[in-house]
Design a protein around this motif. Structure first.
Motif, short mmCIF file in Angstrom:
data_model
loop_
_atom_site.label_atom_id
_atom_site.label_comp_id
_atom_site.label_asym_id
_atom_site.label_seq_id
_atom_site.Cartn_x
_atom_site.Cartn_y
_atom_site.Cartn_z
N GLU A 38 0.68 -1.22 -0.06
CA GLU A 38 -0.14 -0.24 -0.08
C GLU A 38 0.92 1.02 0.07
O GLU A 38 0.51 2.24 -0.89
CB GLU A 38 -1.05 -0.19 1.06
CG GLU A 38 -1.74 1.10 1.34
CD GLU A 38 -2.78 0.84 2.58
OE1 GLU A 38 -3.07 2.19 2.99
OE2 GLU A 38 -3.29 -0.07 2.63
N SER A 41 2.38 2.29 -3.50
CA SER A 41 1.40 3.00 -4.42
C SER A 41 0.80 4.16 -3.59
O SER A 41 0.16 4.96 -4.66
CB SER A 41 0.30 2.05 -4.80
OG SER A 41 -0.54 1.70 -3.76
N SER A 42 1.00 4.33 -2.54
CA SER A 42 0.33 5.58 -1.89
C SER A 42 1.11 7.02 -2.39
O SER A 42 0.54 7.99 -2.43
CB SER A 42 0.40 5.51 -0.34
OG SER A 42 1.91 5.49 0.02
N LEU A 46 -2.79 8.67 -6.89
CA LEU A 46 -4.00 8.04 -7.60
C LEU A 46 -5.29 8.28 -6.45
O LEU A 46 -5.25 8.14 -5.50
CB LEU A 46 -3.97 6.63 -7.81
CG LEU A 46 -2.73 6.11 -8.59
CD1 LEU A 46 -2.44 4.65 -8.52
CD2 LEU A 46 -2.78 6.89 -10.01
N ASP A 48 -8.91 7.82 -4.78
CA ASP A 48 -9.70 6.58 -4.19
C ASP A 48 -10.53 5.87 -5.21
O ASP A 48 -11.01 6.46 -6.42
CB ASP A 48 -10.35 7.06 -2.94
CG ASP A 48 -9.42 7.68 -1.89
OD1 ASP A 48 -8.25 7.16 -2.02
OD2 ASP A 48 -9.97 8.28 -1.26
N ASP A 49 -11.26 4.73 -4.75
CA ASP A 49 -12.10 3.92 -5.53
C ASP A 49 -13.34 4.73 -5.70
O ASP A 49 -14.05 4.57 -6.76
CB ASP A 49 -12.28 2.70 -5.10
CG ASP A 49 -10.99 1.72 -5.37
OD1 ASP A 49 -10.46 1.90 -6.21
OD2 ASP A 49 -10.77 0.78 -4.46
N ASP A 50 -13.79 5.39 -4.84
CA ASP A 50 -15.04 5.96 -4.73
C ASP A 50 -14.80 7.59 -5.25
O ASP A 50 -15.64 8.38 -5.05
CB ASP A 50 -15.52 6.07 -3.28
CG ASP A 50 -14.70 7.02 -2.35
OD1 ASP A 50 -13.45 7.03 -2.52
OD2 ASP A 50 -15.53 7.02 -1.36
N PHE A 51 -13.67 8.08 -5.87
CA PHE A 51 -13.54 9.41 -6.67
C PHE A 51 -14.60 9.45 -7.64
O PHE A 51 -14.85 8.78 -8.66
CB PHE A 51 -12.24 9.16 -6.95
CG PHE A 51 -11.76 10.79 -7.69
CD1 PHE A 51 -11.50 11.82 -6.87
CD2 PHE A 51 -11.77 10.70 -8.88
CE1 PHE A 51 -11.43 13.22 -7.30
CE2 PHE A 51 -11.39 12.14 -9.59
CZ PHE A 51 -11.10 13.20 -8.47
N ASN A 52 -15.41 10.62 -7.51
CA ASN A 52 -16.18 11.13 -8.41
C ASN A 52 -15.56 12.33 -9.51
O ASN A 52 -15.38 13.20 -9.26
CB ASN A 52 -17.40 11.56 -7.86
CG ASN A 52 -18.52 12.02 -8.79
OD1 ASN A 52 -18.31 12.03 -10.07
ND2 ASN A 52 -19.73 11.99 -8.23
N TYR A 53 -15.14 11.70 -10.57
CA TYR A 53 -14.67 12.48 -11.45
C TYR A 53 -15.31 13.49 -12.12
O TYR A 53 -14.69 14.65 -12.34
CB TYR A 53 -14.04 11.46 -12.95
CG TYR A 53 -13.10 12.28 -13.77
CD1 TYR A 53 -11.78 12.35 -13.43
CD2 TYR A 53 -13.69 12.58 -15.08
CE1 TYR A 53 -10.74 13.28 -14.16
CE2 TYR A 53 -12.78 13.22 -15.89
CZ TYR A 53 -11.44 13.57 -15.59
OH TYR A 53 -10.83 13.97 -16.29
#
Length: 92
Positions: A38, A41-42, A46, A48-53
């Motif tokens: 982790e 790659s931190s 990048l 997060d998975d819940d990022f709203n582009y």
């Protein structure tokens, strides 16, 4: 962590660390503070998975793009060209 023979790259600072070392000689990172997958790659920044582009774009750039004055000129020119072709084709 990328292994390079007798050394590997520190995932925190990128320095070469000898195999078996308890911590990075450059930045002091260790297994407890950052030698995990982790941590590797931190540092990439990048989202997060819940990022709203879409929400990010609207917040950064103010929603939908506005047409420049030149775009309006081309739209009007296209409309006039279409109307003139339509007028030329229609029976009189």
């Amino acid at each position: 962590m990328r292994r390079l023979g007798n050394t590997f790259n520190c995932p925190v600072c990128g320095e070469e660390v000898p195999n078996g070392a308890k911590s990075c000689p450059e930045c002091g990172a260790c297994d407890k503070s950052g030698w995990s997958g982790e941590a590797e790659s931190s540092g990439l920044g990048l989202p997060d998975d819940d990022f709203n582009y879409q929400k990010f774009i609207e917040g950064e750039f103010g929603g939908t793009p506005k047409k420049s004055p030149m775009q309006w000129v081309w739209w009007i020119a296209a409309l006039l060209a279409f109307l003139s072709m339509l007028w030329a084709v229609l029976p009189k």
